[in-house]
Motif scaffolding. Structure first.
Motif, short mmCIF file in Angstrom:
data_model
loop_
_atom_site.label_atom_id
_atom_site.label_comp_id
_atom_site.label_asym_id
_atom_site.label_seq_id
_atom_site.Cartn_x
_atom_site.Cartn_y
_atom_site.Cartn_z
N ASP A 39 0.85 -1.19 0.00
CA ASP A 39 0.00 0.00 0.00
C ASP A 39 0.89 1.24 0.00
OD1 ASP A 39 -1.89 1.95 0.20
OD2 ASP A 39 -2.75 1.26 2.09
N LEU A 41 0.37 4.23 -0.56
CA LEU A 41 -0.25 5.46 -0.07
C LEU A 41 -0.58 5.41 1.41
CD1 LEU A 41 -2.62 6.32 -3.07
CD2 LEU A 41 -0.33 7.20 -2.58
N ALA A 42 -0.24 4.31 2.07
CA ALA A 42 -0.48 4.21 3.51
C ALA A 42 0.33 5.26 4.25
CB ALA A 42 -0.11 2.81 4.01
N SER A 43 -0.19 5.73 5.37
CA SER A 43 0.48 6.80 6.11
C SER A 43 1.86 6.40 6.58
CB SER A 43 -0.39 7.23 7.30
OG SER A 43 -0.62 6.13 8.17
N GLU A 44 2.05 5.10 6.85
CA GLU A 44 3.34 4.62 7.34
C GLU A 44 4.26 4.14 6.22
OE1 GLU A 44 0.57 1.05 7.29
OE2 GLU A 44 0.47 3.20 7.77
N SER A 51 4.24 8.74 -3.50
CA SER A 51 4.13 9.67 -2.37
C SER A 51 3.93 11.09 -2.89
CB SER A 51 5.39 9.62 -1.51
OG SER A 51 5.59 8.34 -0.96
N ASP A 53 4.97 13.79 -1.56
CA ASP A 53 6.21 14.56 -1.47
C ASP A 53 7.10 14.35 -2.69
OD1 ASP A 53 5.48 15.64 0.93
OD2 ASP A 53 6.72 14.31 2.16
#
Length: 221
Positions: A39, A41-44, A51, A53
């Motif tokens: 994943d 796009l997961a926050s972690e 991403s 960024d």
């Protein structure tokens, strides 16, 4: 300072090798390929090609990219041509004619060779090399490589290097494109000039330094 975005286990390897050849101080920002993550796009999730960024650096969401002062560039072979021209020395073209040949051979590698060598390496990356489908893909890619390999084999007859009498950015760019097919030993054994040439390229200290960086990265995430 030059900043290189991308991991060694990607086309960024070419830029890391080039930076080593030129003796450049650089900052490495590891950016994983999104396909390597369950994943991305997961926050972690670690910084990867999906991403947000990194999209601010390269809206195409591909590695490598570089930042050199105010300049941001993408496309590995073009980056290397730029670095050679900026920093000069034997890796760069010494005449307008050599500049043209360095560009020609790099575009040749991207257009005539890399589509097939990538098919080969991705088949191995996906663990399909021993499947019927994988064997068919590899065989088709090797057939498609016959004409460009024959052209390069002929060009290297009586030559040590691609352009001029020295190792240049053209050798580096083409060697990295061909590296993706080195699993197919029979193809290289059938082209002794290419086999000897790529061995010369890969015996260089800067190549070994790049590979040392690559060996420190996990093959899987």
């Amino acid at each position: 300072m030059l900043t290189i975005y991308g991991v060694y286990r990607s086309r960024a390897s070419r830029v890391y090798w080039m930076a080593e050849e030129l003796g450049l101080e650089f900052r490495s920002v590891p950016v994983l390929q999104a396909r390597r993550l369950a994943d991305p796009l997961a926050s972690e999730a670690p910084l990867n090609t999906h991403s947000a960024d990194f999209a601010n650096v390269n809206p195409m969401s591909q590695i490598p990219s570089i930042r050199d002062g105010e300049l941001v560039m993408h496309e590995s072979l073009a980056i290397n041509l730029y670095l050679a021209r900026k920093h000069g020395g034997p890796l760069s073209g010494q005449t307008v004619e050599e500049d043209g040949l360095l560009t020609m051979w790099s575009i040749w590698a991207a257009s005539q060779v890399e589509p097939e060598t990538v098919r080969i390496v991705l088949t191995y990356d996906n663990g399909l090399e021993n499947s019927d489908e994988g064997k068919q893909v590899i065989a088709a890619a090797c057939r498609a490589l016959r004409r460009p390999f024959a052209a390069l084999e002929s060009h290297l007859a009586g030559r040590q290097w691609i352009v001029g009498d020295r190792f240049t950015v053209a050798d580096l760019n083409i060697a990295e494109v061909l590296r993706y097919a080195q699993s197919e030993e029979a193809v290289f054994n059938a082209h002794p000039n290419i086999k000897a040439w790529i061995e010369r390229c890969q015996s260089r200290p800067a190549y070994k330094a790049m590979q040392a960086g690559r060996s420190q990265e996990p093959a899987e995430v």
